[in-house]
Write an enzyme that holds these catalytic residues in place. Structure first.
Site, PDB file in Angstrom:
ATOM      1  N   SER A  62       0.412  -1.337   0.336  1.00 40.05           N
ATOM      2  CA  SER A  62       0.156   0.256  -0.044  1.00 40.05           C
ATOM      3  C   SER A  62       0.793   1.160  -0.764  1.00 40.05           C
ATOM      4  O   SER A  62       2.522   1.403   0.421  1.00 40.05           O
ATOM      5  CB  SER A  62      -0.845   0.212   1.318  1.00 40.05           C
ATOM      6  OG  SER A  62      -1.627  -1.251   0.957  1.00 40.05           O
TER       7      SER A  62
HETATM    8  N1  SAH Z   1      -0.262  -4.992   5.027  1.00 42.04           N
HETATM    9  C1  SAH Z   1       0.651  -5.315   3.166  1.00 42.04           C
HETATM   10  C2  SAH Z   1      -0.238  -4.844   1.904  1.00 42.04           C
HETATM   11  C3  SAH Z   1      -1.323  -6.313   2.213  1.00 42.04           C
HETATM   12  S1  SAH Z   1      -1.887  -6.067   0.800  1.00 42.04           S
HETATM   13  C4  SAH Z   1       2.264  -4.838   2.967  1.00 42.04           C
HETATM   14  O1  SAH Z   1       1.959  -3.778   3.649  1.00 42.04           O
HETATM   15  O2  SAH Z   1       2.859  -4.860   2.401  1.00 42.04           O
HETATM   16  C5  SAH Z   1      -3.734  -7.446   0.647  1.00 42.04           C
HETATM   17  C6  SAH Z   1      -2.309  -8.960   0.996  1.00 42.04           C
HETATM   18  O3  SAH Z   1      -3.371  -9.935   2.105  1.00 42.04           O
HETATM   19  C7  SAH Z   1      -2.164  -9.556  -0.400  1.00 42.04           C
HETATM   20  O4  SAH Z   1      -0.464  -9.508  -0.072  1.00 42.04           O
HETATM   21  C8  SAH Z   1      -3.330 -11.264  -0.355  1.00 42.04           C
HETATM   22  O5  SAH Z   1      -2.784 -12.233  -0.953  1.00 42.04           O
HETATM   23  C9  SAH Z   1      -3.480 -11.120   1.063  1.00 42.04           C
HETATM   24  N2  SAH Z   1      -4.491 -11.735   1.169  1.00 42.04           N
HETATM   25  C10 SAH Z   1      -5.700 -11.482   0.712  1.00 42.04           C
HETATM   26  N3  SAH Z   1      -7.066 -12.298   0.876  1.00 42.04           N
HETATM   27  C11 SAH Z   1      -6.193 -13.312   2.494  1.00 42.04           C
HETATM   28  C12 SAH Z   1      -6.908 -13.976   3.723  1.00 42.04           C
HETATM   29  N4  SAH Z   1      -7.895 -13.989   3.526  1.00 42.04           N
HETATM   30  N5  SAH Z   1      -5.759 -14.171   4.948  1.00 42.04           N
HETATM   31  C13 SAH Z   1      -4.001 -13.476   5.048  1.00 42.04           C
HETATM   32  N6  SAH Z   1      -4.094 -13.172   3.777  1.00 42.04           N
HETATM   33  C14 SAH Z   1      -4.618 -12.473   2.577  1.00 42.04           C
END
Ligand code: SAH
Length: 214
Positions: A62
């Site tokens: 993000s």
């Molecule tokens: N917090 C992260 C950004 C995350 S983007 C950072 O600082 O870089 C969202 C992430 O959520 C992705 O990597 C995706 O694979 C993960 N995601 C989506 N659904 C999920 C779920 N049900 N459980 C765990 N991870 C999930």
């Protein structure tokens, strides 16, 4: 060329002047966290652009301002145990780890789970536990949590996460469909969340049992 460090200070000045981020401990944690260790190699020089960046597998780290707004809303204390759904690059967990006791973070894509683990190790962080799997189910081994953060677009707030949040605890999550979500801050009072909206954002979709079907 090389890493543009002044862009990091520019962001801090922008947050301070606009009063978007007012918590100086949070600003210190941002300063102490090397974002360049959490982006792909080709983005290292531009690590402090205020944009999301791809981390592969259709996922993104993000943009700094969004990460900071979400973490600020959590009102972290150094005794807090935090559950994060969506480790991605590990960057958000890295900042939170500097402001709380322990972070448990779930990542559903195995390669990204390893990417986050590798990045957190480069940053010498030891109070973050990464778990591979569906974070929408929560993790009852470590409940209750003081704070919960979801970093992907959720159709609604997953009930298991509400159940695993402490009374008085805070949950922050973007809620809504693929064309923009409302950032929700919920404070748990008497088994229910008292909700507040913090504006509109755009995230990749949450997967898993309480997310969007794949
Ligand atoms: N917090 C992260 C950004 C995350 S983007 C950072 O600082 O870089 C969202 C992430 O959520 C992705 O990597 C995706 O694979 C993960 N995601 C989506 N659904 C999920 C779920 N049900 N459980 C765990 N991870 C999930």
């Amino acid at each position: 060329m090389g890493l543009k460090v002044d862009m990091k200070e520019d962001l801090i000045q922008y947050w301070r002047k606009s009063k978007i981020i007012t918590d100086s401990k949070l600003i210190d944690a941002f300063r102490d966290t090397p974002r360049e260790k959490f982006v792909l190699e080709e983005d290292i020089d531009d690590a402090y652009d205020d944009y999301p960046k791809t981390i592969g597998f259709d996922q993104t780290i993000s943009q700094p301002t969004t990460v900071m707004i979400m973490i600020q809303a959590l009102e972290l204390k150094n005794t807090d145990k935090v559950l994060e759904v969506g480790s991605g690059s590990g960057y958000c967990a890295a900042i939170m780890s500097r402001l709380s006791h322990k972070i448990i973070t779930f990542e559903i894509i195995p390669e990204l789970m390893e990417f986050a683990q590798y990045n957190l190790k480069k940053d010498n962080i030891t109070n973050v536990e990464i778990i591979k799997g569906d974070g929408t189910l929560g993790y009852d081994k470590e409940e209750p949590y003081d704070k919960i953060i979801i970093t992907a677009a959720s159709p609604h707030l997953p009930q298991p996460l509400i159940d695993q949040l402490k009374e008085g605890g805070i949950m922050v999550a973007p809620v809504g469909g693929s064309f923009g979500q409302k950032m929700i801050k919920g404070v748990k009072k008497g088994n229910k969340l008292v909700l507040e909206s913090m504006g509109y954002f755009t995230f990749v979709p949450l997967k898993g049992k309480y997310g969007y079907s794949e």
